[in-house]
Write an enzyme that holds these catalytic residues in place. Structure first.
Site, PDB file in Angstrom:
ATOM      1  N   GLU A 245     -38.506  50.726  36.268  1.00  0.00           N
ATOM      2  CA  GLU A 245     -39.835  50.613  36.067  1.00  0.00           C
ATOM      3  C   GLU A 245     -41.111  51.249  36.891  1.00  0.00           C
ATOM      4  O   GLU A 245     -41.051  51.009  37.622  1.00  0.00           O
ATOM      5  CB  GLU A 245     -40.069  49.628  36.732  1.00  0.00           C
ATOM      6  CG  GLU A 245     -41.148  48.194  36.051  1.00  0.00           C
ATOM      7  CD  GLU A 245     -41.701  47.187  36.393  1.00  0.00           C
ATOM      8  OE1 GLU A 245     -40.657  46.019  36.565  1.00  0.00           O
ATOM      9  OE2 GLU A 245     -42.924  46.967  36.959  1.00  0.00           O
TER      10      GLU A 245
ATOM     11  N   CYS B  12     -47.836  46.266  38.867  1.00  0.00           N
ATOM     12  CA  CYS B  12     -47.313  47.083  37.802  1.00  0.00           C
ATOM     13  C   CYS B  12     -47.808  46.629  36.453  1.00  0.00           C
ATOM     14  O   CYS B  12     -47.788  46.877  35.746  1.00  0.00           O
ATOM     15  CB  CYS B  12     -46.074  46.875  37.810  1.00  0.00           C
ATOM     16  SG  CYS B  12     -44.886  45.113  38.336  1.00  0.00           S
TER      17      CYS B  12
END
Ligand code: NDP
Length: 679
Positions: A254, A293
């Site tokens: 990620e 994020c």
């Protein structure tokens, strides 16, 4: 504070070390080093000690441990909040990290007990009949990988980042080594100490590296899994490590994500969606000082509304009070470190190649209760790019702080095109009350996103927000976002399990998988409803006598239930029906008659019928037909915390020609053996 690693059952200090500092005061918080730690031994410990101990437990046992761990950590949460201040976080930011992480453990505990069997492996799907006579069948199963999950985490979520990943691998039965980002590893270490101190998970299930991973990658094997959250450059480097490639080590990544939020053309300032949008963008931009994020980086607005949105957002952002979160009234804290602040400034300067700052100032801003020269402060920065198709930079550069870029679009097609230019993101949100617009954007952009949130006046009140990944929903995104997938309920557990196709006779596969398969042995004897959960065996069955169907009964059923559908009551109309060619019995009549045939009526260990699965009516039942049933014990799922468990029965209803007229699974709760009283 010298941080320690927990390696092969012992707390160990590394040699020397790097000092990490308080985000607000700049004071040293901890020294971090893993130098001298034997990483090969850690992996071996996980594989040899942790893995067998975890695999011995069932999903339900592991799920209950997750719950116990969540409770244990929740009782100690204030100590985490206290230390979390050093990361620059406000109480609300820390809540997401600390309590969001603990909530993830609770969520997976609950999912695990509800959706997984009380077994140590999963039966994946139905048997596949791969032979003419059914003596050779296929069945997929999933078993836990026998290696170690290595979690390399980012600095922004020292608690949640660890717990959201651990919840899943522990439930799957796979041990883990957690490697937090050095900058905020002191908070991870504090929580991890409690996890070990609790003694809830068996030794070897959990290990910690504070500092670098050294030569750990050299010792990875094919059963190990690596998950990475952080920068795309580190991620790519690790993903292409020769050992990862050579051993086909599962690698989940990620990384950067240029998430978008889009205002629908219908959402003009007089509509409630306009305010919802402004609030959501401002909240996301300032929550955790934009170090999420999932933070909104690109803000798409219909071109005619760009000025109005700029003004409304600027007004809202002007209310943000930047400073030391321990001072009353401060609503946004600092970035995690000075290095991170400098990094964000550099990225904003890159963005300025294609956009202008319309709100905020990189250098001149006021700080409440802190010193901008010492603490890692940065105010919200709003940029605007008038021609977003001409400036790739606004779709490519992630400034990991309170930074977003406004961009205009003309049409839905245009908006979708902009969304795709992120080349893969974790999340996108649309604020619109026009469901046709929402559908068009979703179908056009979904392939580029891991999650899409549609907000409007109906959903806003209860919405969990653009930035919150949820344990039950997939978190991850394609392309630039890393191509990984985490959580997603039980889907996440599967990342740590191997799917294997088994082939063999129904009897063999039934014995291996603990689920009776059609074609396996059936045993007739005492009525299975007389047997308690311990006595009951897979394959125990009852073959009933038959029941003759009459027109009177069909009519009685119709009047009694009120279901006088023409196929049961009107001869001429039923004749014209291409399926029946005459009056037929109700499907629910068949199920009811079947129950009447197979039930053993006296009080006994069967406590309740809680449903049927996969009910199919396969052949019409006509007056004069004779129905009979075979009911077979298919699967048992004893509960750990109760004196009963679920039993799934295979029910097959046939007619006088042995044609199957109905087939389904009957679901019941059955008592365990009466408890033996001990003196
Ligand atoms: P890094 O990629 O530098 O670090 C991420 C993790 O990888 C840390 O635990 C780090 O440990 C570790 N790491 C770094 N180098 C190696 C290596 N060679 N081998 C093994 N592990 C390594 O990212 P940061 O956390 O410093 O964040 C930098 C940027 O990444 C942010 O500014 C942001 O742009 C992006 N980011 C993106 C996120 C997302 O999901 N979209 C989340 C977080 C960050 P250590 O700290 O000890 O170096």
């Amino acid at each position: 504070m010298q941080l320690q690693s927990y390696a092969a059952g012992q707390w160990r200090s590394g040699e020397g070390g790097e000092t990490v500092r308080h985000a607000i005061t700049g004071a040293p918080v901890a020294t971090v080093s893993s130098k001298g730690i034997d990483f090969a031994a850690m992996l071996a410990h996980g594989r040899k000690v942790g893995s067998p101990a975890l695999r011995k437990l069932t999903f339900h046992e592991r799920a209950l441990k997750l719950k116990a761990l969540a409770q244990y950590l929740a009782e100690r949460k204030e100590t985490y909040y206290e230390l979390s201040k050093a990361t620059g976080a406000t109480r609300a930011d820390s809540w997401v990290d600390i309590e969001g992480g603990i909530a993830t453990l609770f969520a997976f505990s609950s999912k695990g007990r509800k959706e997984l069997p009380n077994a140590s492996f999963i039966i994946d799907g139905n048997p596949e009949i791969v032979s003419r006579n059914g003596s050779f069948v296929g069945q997929h199963i999933r078993t836990p990988l026998q290696g170690v999950a290595v979690h390399i985490n980012a600095f922004n979520f020292p608690c949640w980042g660890m717990l959201e990943k651990l919840a899943v691998n522990l439930l799957a039965g796979v041990p883990a080594i957690v490697k937090p980002a050095s900058q905020t590893s002191y908070l991870t270490e504090l929580m991890f100490r409690d996890m070990i101190g609790s003694g809830i998970f068996p030794e070897g299930s959990l290990q910690l590296i504070c500092g670098s991973v050294g030569d750990l990658f050299e010792h990875l094997e094919s059963q190990d899994v690596v998950t990475f959250t952080g920068s795309a450059s580190t991620g790519r480097k690790l993903k292409s490590h020769p050992v990862i490639l050579r051993n086909s080590v599962r690698f989940t990544m990620e990384a950067d994500s240029l998430n978008f939020s889009m205002l629908g053309p219908d959402a003009t300032p007089d509509q409630p969606e306009f305010e919802i949008f402004i609030k959501e963008v401002a909240r996301e931009l300032t929550s955790k000082a934009g170090q999420k994020c999932t933070c909104i980086r690109r803000v798409f607005v219909p071109r005619p509304l760009i000025e109005t949105v700029t003004e409304a957002l600027s007004k809202r952002l002007s209310k943000v009070v930047l400073g030391d979160p321990s001072v009353e009234g401060v609503t946004m804290g600092a970035l995690a470190s000075l290095a991170q602040r400098d990094e964000v400034r550099a990225r904003v300067r890159e963005l300025q190649q294609g956009a202008e700052i319309v709100y905020g100032d990189l250098e001149n801003f006021s700080v409440t209760g802190g010193d901008a020269a010492i603490g890692a402060f940065l105010p919200p920065i709003l940029l605007r790019c008038a021609e977003p198709k001409q400036h790739a930079v606004v779709h490519e550069v992630e400034a990991f702080g309170p930074v977003a870029t406004l961009m205009p679009y003309e049409t839905a097609e245009d908006a979708i095109d902009l969304a795709r230019r992120g080349e893969g993101s974790l999340v996108g949100s649309l604020v619109t009350y026009d469901n046709d617009f929402a559908r068009e954007v979703v179908l056009g952009a979904a392939a580029y996103h891991g999650r899409l949130l549609i907000l409007n006046r109906d959903s806003a009140k209860e919405s969990t927000g653009h930035g919150s990944p949820l344990p039950v929903l997939v978190h991850g995104g394609p392309g630039r976002a890393g191509g990984g997938e985490e959580m997603g309920g039980i889907r996440g557990v599967m990342h740590y399990m191997q799917r294997t196709a088994l082939q063999g006779s129904p009897e063999t596969l039934s014995r291996i998988t603990d689920r009776w398969i059609t074609g396996a042995n059936r045993v007739e004897g005492v009525h299975p409803f007389r047997k308690n959960l311990d006595e009951l065996q897979l394959g125990d069955c009852v073959k009933t006598g038959s029941h003759k169907v009459t027109l009177e009964e069909i009519e009685h059923f119709a009047h009694f239930t009120g279901d006088t559908f023409y196929a049961h009551m009107d001869e001429a109309a039923a004749k014209a029906n291409p399926f029946f060619g005459g009056r037929v019995a109700h499907g629910y009549y068949i199920v009811s008659i079947a129950a009447g045939l197979f039930v053993e009526p006296n009080p006994g260990p069967v406590l309740a019928n809680y449903g049927v699965d996969n009910l199919r009516f396969l052949t019409p039942v006509l007056p004069g037909d004779e129905l009979k049933v075979v009911l077979t014990c298919k699967q048992k799922n004893p509960r750990i915390t109760e004196n009963y468990g679920e039993v799934r029965w295979d029910a097959v209803v046939t007619n006088q020609d042995d044609k199957v007229v109905a087939q389904y699974d009957v679901l019941t709760m059955v008592e365990k053996a009466p408890r033996v009283e001990t003196v």
